[in-house]
Design an enzyme around this catalytic site. Structure first.
Site, mmCIF file in Angstrom:
data_model
loop_
_atom_site.group_PDB
_atom_site.id
_atom_site.type_symbol
_atom_site.label_atom_id
_atom_site.label_comp_id
_atom_site.label_asym_id
_atom_site.label_seq_id
_atom_site.Cartn_x
_atom_site.Cartn_y
_atom_site.Cartn_z
ATOM 1 N N ARG A 175 0.878 -1.376 0.007
ATOM 2 C CA ARG A 175 0.029 -0.060 -0.095
ATOM 3 C C ARG A 175 0.851 1.234 0.039
ATOM 4 O O ARG A 175 0.624 2.520 -0.798
ATOM 5 C CB ARG A 175 -0.972 0.222 1.320
ATOM 6 C CG ARG A 175 -1.972 -1.040 1.102
ATOM 7 C CD ARG A 175 -2.780 -0.848 2.431
ATOM 8 N NE ARG A 175 -2.244 -1.523 3.486
ATOM 9 C CZ ARG A 175 -2.256 -2.573 4.146
ATOM 10 N NH1 ARG A 175 -3.295 -3.425 3.826
ATOM 11 N NH2 ARG A 175 -1.701 -3.139 5.015
ATOM 12 N N SER A 272 9.673 2.551 7.161
ATOM 13 C CA SER A 272 9.021 1.214 7.490
ATOM 14 C C SER A 272 9.208 0.906 8.943
ATOM 15 O O SER A 272 8.690 1.629 9.960
ATOM 16 C CB SER A 272 9.739 0.196 6.694
ATOM 17 O OG SER A 272 11.086 0.042 6.806
ATOM 18 N N ARG A 273 10.285 0.242 9.365
ATOM 19 C CA ARG A 273 10.580 0.053 10.915
ATOM 20 C C ARG A 273 12.285 -0.040 10.869
ATOM 21 O O ARG A 273 12.929 -0.371 9.916
ATOM 22 C CB ARG A 273 10.262 -1.232 11.111
ATOM 23 C CG ARG A 273 8.621 -1.419 11.631
ATOM 24 C CD ARG A 273 8.385 -0.641 12.793
ATOM 25 N NE ARG A 273 6.906 -0.793 13.120
ATOM 26 C CZ ARG A 273 5.946 0.142 12.756
ATOM 27 N NH1 ARG A 273 6.315 1.215 12.034
ATOM 28 N NH2 ARG A 273 4.832 -0.057 13.125
ATOM 29 N N ASP A 297 12.743 8.025 9.454
ATOM 30 C CA ASP A 297 11.708 8.424 10.300
ATOM 31 C C ASP A 297 11.740 7.050 11.290
ATOM 32 O O ASP A 297 11.015 7.604 12.490
ATOM 33 C CB ASP A 297 10.453 8.205 9.291
ATOM 34 C CG ASP A 297 9.198 8.456 10.198
ATOM 35 O OD1 ASP A 297 9.257 9.568 10.908
ATOM 36 O OD2 ASP A 297 8.374 7.582 10.207
ATOM 37 N N GLU A 302 14.536 2.462 18.802
ATOM 38 C CA GLU A 302 13.853 3.632 19.063
ATOM 39 C C GLU A 302 13.223 3.585 20.622
ATOM 40 O O GLU A 302 13.089 2.682 21.225
ATOM 41 C CB GLU A 302 12.445 3.547 18.301
ATOM 42 C CG GLU A 302 12.522 4.746 17.205
ATOM 43 C CD GLU A 302 11.271 4.390 16.422
ATOM 44 O OE1 GLU A 302 10.129 4.549 16.939
ATOM 45 O OE2 GLU A 302 11.682 4.012 14.916
ATOM 46 N N HIS A 320 9.627 9.488 14.097
ATOM 47 C CA HIS A 320 8.598 8.540 13.753
ATOM 48 C C HIS A 320 7.218 9.226 13.599
ATOM 49 O O HIS A 320 6.263 8.835 14.262
ATOM 50 C CB HIS A 320 8.453 7.227 14.595
ATOM 51 C CG HIS A 320 7.686 6.144 14.126
ATOM 52 N ND1 HIS A 320 8.068 4.789 14.856
ATOM 53 C CD2 HIS A 320 6.782 5.931 13.243
ATOM 54 C CE1 HIS A 320 7.419 3.940 14.076
ATOM 55 N NE2 HIS A 320 6.492 4.362 13.318
ATOM 56 N N ILE A 321 7.227 9.840 12.544
ATOM 57 C CA ILE A 321 6.066 10.828 12.321
ATOM 58 C C ILE A 321 5.295 10.763 10.920
ATOM 59 O O ILE A 321 4.526 11.389 10.573
ATOM 60 C CB ILE A 321 6.496 12.468 12.434
ATOM 61 C CG1 ILE A 321 7.644 12.941 11.355
ATOM 62 C CG2 ILE A 321 6.725 12.747 13.964
ATOM 63 C CD1 ILE A 321 7.662 14.272 11.426
ATOM 64 N N ALA A 322 5.718 9.390 10.397
ATOM 65 C CA ALA A 322 5.353 9.436 8.859
ATOM 66 C C ALA A 322 3.659 9.360 8.994
ATOM 67 O O ALA A 322 3.155 9.988 7.934
ATOM 68 C CB ALA A 322 5.856 8.102 8.325
ATOM 69 N N SER A 323 3.045 8.863 10.026
ATOM 70 C CA SER A 323 1.525 8.895 9.841
ATOM 71 C C SER A 323 0.764 10.029 10.648
ATOM 72 O O SER A 323 -0.433 10.222 10.816
ATOM 73 C CB SER A 323 1.088 7.753 10.507
ATOM 74 O OG SER A 323 1.250 7.713 11.718
HETATM 75 N N1 NAI Z 1 7.003 5.169 9.703
HETATM 76 C C1 NAI Z 1 5.591 5.165 10.067
HETATM 77 O O1 NAI Z 1 4.839 5.853 11.058
HETATM 78 C C2 NAI Z 1 4.908 4.109 9.476
HETATM 79 C C3 NAI Z 1 5.483 2.861 9.190
HETATM 80 N N2 NAI Z 1 4.806 1.783 8.607
HETATM 81 C C4 NAI Z 1 5.405 0.621 8.449
HETATM 82 O O2 NAI Z 1 5.092 0.249 6.934
HETATM 83 C C5 NAI Z 1 5.063 -1.039 6.808
HETATM 84 C C6 NAI Z 1 4.134 -1.342 5.526
HETATM 85 O O3 NAI Z 1 2.819 -0.738 5.461
HETATM 86 P P1 NAI Z 1 1.834 -1.181 4.434
HETATM 87 O O4 NAI Z 1 2.441 -0.751 2.917
HETATM 88 O O5 NAI Z 1 0.585 -0.801 4.791
HETATM 89 O O6 NAI Z 1 1.704 -2.821 4.199
HETATM 90 P P2 NAI Z 1 1.655 -3.577 3.076
HETATM 91 O O7 NAI Z 1 1.256 -5.067 3.678
HETATM 92 O O8 NAI Z 1 0.605 -3.347 2.030
HETATM 93 O O9 NAI Z 1 2.889 -3.667 2.392
HETATM 94 C C7 NAI Z 1 4.295 -4.418 2.606
HETATM 95 C C8 NAI Z 1 4.734 -4.928 1.542
HETATM 96 O O10 NAI Z 1 5.943 -5.717 1.793
HETATM 97 C C9 NAI Z 1 6.274 -6.590 0.957
HETATM 98 N N3 NAI Z 1 7.404 -7.636 1.524
HETATM 99 C C10 NAI Z 1 7.264 -8.528 2.781
HETATM 100 N N4 NAI Z 1 8.344 -8.980 2.758
HETATM 101 C C11 NAI Z 1 9.196 -8.639 1.860
HETATM 102 C C12 NAI Z 1 10.435 -8.734 1.702
HETATM 103 N N5 NAI Z 1 11.251 -9.613 2.141
HETATM 104 N N6 NAI Z 1 11.104 -8.009 0.640
HETATM 105 C C13 NAI Z 1 10.282 -7.006 -0.212
HETATM 106 N N7 NAI Z 1 9.230 -6.822 -0.043
HETATM 107 C C14 NAI Z 1 8.440 -7.577 1.160
HETATM 108 C C15 NAI Z 1 4.994 -7.272 1.023
HETATM 109 O O11 NAI Z 1 4.571 -8.361 -0.082
HETATM 110 C C16 NAI Z 1 3.833 -6.099 0.753
HETATM 111 O O12 NAI Z 1 3.711 -5.675 -0.484
HETATM 112 C C17 NAI Z 1 4.094 -1.665 7.905
HETATM 113 O O13 NAI Z 1 4.177 -2.837 8.384
HETATM 114 C C18 NAI Z 1 4.700 -0.652 8.932
HETATM 115 O O14 NAI Z 1 5.952 -1.177 9.626
HETATM 116 C C19 NAI Z 1 3.476 1.953 8.272
HETATM 117 C C20 NAI Z 1 2.857 3.232 8.582
HETATM 118 C C21 NAI Z 1 3.332 4.230 9.233
HETATM 119 O O1 3PY Z 2 1.026 2.326 11.566
HETATM 120 C C1 3PY Z 2 2.192 2.231 11.764
HETATM 121 O O2 3PY Z 2 2.833 1.066 11.379
HETATM 122 C C2 3PY Z 2 3.208 3.198 12.210
HETATM 123 O O3 3PY Z 2 4.448 3.035 12.297
HETATM 124 C C3 3PY Z 2 2.599 4.293 12.696
HETATM 125 O O4 3PY Z 2 1.739 4.965 12.008
#
Ligand code: NAI
Ligand code: 3PY
Length: 386
Positions: A175, A272-273, A297, A302, A320-323
């Site tokens: 996504r 991401s993380r 981010d 952390e 960690h403010i991305a969202s």
């Molecule tokens: N910094 C922040 O505030 C935020 C961080 N995040 C992080 O972003 C991550 C992703 O969120 P979404 O896009 O909604 O999830 P999502 O599930 O839609 O996308 C994750 C993608 O990673 C792929 N993936 C999994 N293992 C992989 C690998 N070994 N190599 C390459 N691709 C791989 C999956 O196939 C999937 O398409 C969350 O799990 C979260 O940890 C999400 C929101 C805010």
């Molecule tokens: O939703 C997440 O995974 C975050 O890191 C904060 O939005």
């Protein structure tokens, strides 16, 4: 005996006791719970990260569900405590749930919710902001200006990278990764190379169509490529943004060896993380390669940064403010509350966690469903036909 934890109570006579381990933005989430006969207790402790003991004290002897945060360690101990208190529902106020041991939740029959979709664009926008800030050295230039060092225009002052025509690399084109890719391709006319375990068909179609549009306009088209390995992305891209989930397969995905394969003037963005990047190796790479830039981010330990990172001029760091947009954070609170409420009320699981808009419409009651339960299959929960 655990120390009592301070709480603010809404609707004290409500039948179901729901706890939120933090105050969350907006009031809709509270109202939705109250309307369905919940007593809502919001932890008001000053400390940012609650310990397992704090949360056990919050749960107490009777608790129907908990809304928790990504900073908390939701493992066997907490799910056992929740289960003992009669609870069957937990939701992270986050899409990522690497802080949750889903197997432990399954063992105690607790549903685990998350908040996909509502934060996709907001998070992608921050990744795009970090990409631009790194490319154009915005933070360095801002510091220079505030330090009173600007004494006139110079041909070499803060020269950065032009994005147009360069290649953006996305690792994890789910996504958020796909939304970011679209922003960079459409906004800056960059070519795309991506790596994911699955094909991002809609993203590919978008870039193809946009390339055709540019061509029909007499402009240089854009292209996409699905890489067969992550290393291909690292070798070829000028800007690389990381968007996979954090699990065993993505821990230290970016390490010393892989950093060495990247272009000397590349930009790396991580929203991401933290543990997806070996941060010690990254600090060393930034020291050795002053033209290599990063926008971060998230961090491996952390809220701390690895030694040396804070001093690096070629690193932009944000907490960690991305969202963190108002609409998104209020929406995350709503989705998390509805996950917990839905499970308490015995509602089915929403059919598509990517289409959560009906839950976010403030002018209509939300569907009678749990927006996103990650262990719905393991628990055998029914899916909504709505
Ligand atoms: N910094 C922040 O505030 C935020 C961080 N995040 C992080 O972003 C991550 C992703 O969120 P979404 O896009 O909604 O999830 P999502 O599930 O839609 O996308 C994750 C993608 O990673 C792929 N993936 C999994 N293992 C992989 C690998 N070994 N190599 C390459 N691709 C791989 C999956 O196939 C999937 O398409 C969350 O799990 C979260 O940890 C999400 C929101 C805010
Ligand atoms: O939703 C997440 O995974 C975050 O890191 C904060 O939005």
């Amino acid at each position: 005996m655990a120390k009592p934890v301070s709480v603010e109570v809404w609707n004290p006579n409500g039948k179901y006791r729901v706890i939120s381990t933090k105050p969350m933005p907006g009031t809709r989430w509270i109202n939705l719970l109250i309307e369905q006969d919940c007593r809502v207790e919001i932890c008001t402790e000053k400390k940012t990260i609650l310990s397992v003991e704090d949360i056990i004290a919050l749960i107490g002897n009777k608790c129907d569900g908990v809304i928790g945060q990504l900073t908390e360690d939701w493992g066997d101990t907490l799910f056992a405590a929740l289960s003992r208190a009669g609870g069957k529902a937990f939701s992270n106020m986050a899409v990522g749930y690497n802080n949750v041991d889903v197997n432990a939740a399954n063992k105690y029959g607790v549903a685990v919710g998350n908040t996909p979709g509502v934060l996709t664009e907001t998070t992608a926008e921050l990744a795009a902001s970090l990409s631009l800030s790194a490319a154009r050295r915005i933070v360095e230039a801002d510091e220079f200006m505030r330090a009173g060092l600007y004494d006139g225009w110079l041909p070499h002052l803060f020269v950065g990278n032009l994005l147009k025509g360069q290649t953006v690399g996305v690792i994890g084109a789910g996504r958020i990764g796909s939304a970011y890719a679209r922003m960079m391709v459409e906004g800056f006319k960059m070519n795309l190379i991506y790596y994911d375990l699955y094909q991002a068909t809609r993203l590919e179609k978008f870039v193809t169509a946009y390339g055709e549009f540019l061509k029909s306009n007499g402009e240089q088209p854009v292209y996409w490529k699905r890489a067969s390995s992550m290393d291909e992305v690292l070798r070829e891209a000028d800007v690389i943004s990381l968007h996979p989930v954090l699990d065993k397969t993505t821990y230290h995905l970016i390490n010393k060896e892989r950093l060495a394969t990247m272009k000397k003037e590349a930009i790396l963005v991580n929203c991401s993380r933290g543990p997806v990047v070996d941060e010690v190796a990254l600090v060393e790479h930034l020291k050795q390669n002053p033209m290599f830039r990063v926008g971060l981010d998230v961090f491996e330990d952390e809220p701390f940064m690895k030694p040396g990172l804070a001093e690096m001029k070629n690193a932009i760091v944000v907490p960690h403010i991305a969202s963190a947009s108002k609409w998104t954070r209020e929406g995350m609170a709503t989705l998390a509350a509805l996950n917990v409420l839905g499970k308490i009320k015995g509602y089915p699981i929403w059919g598509d966690p990517n289409q959560v808009a009906p839950f976010l419409n403030e002018n209509a009651p939300p569907p009678a469903a749990c927006p996103s339960i990650v262990n719905a299959k393991a628990l055998g929960l029914p899916v909504s036909k709505l």
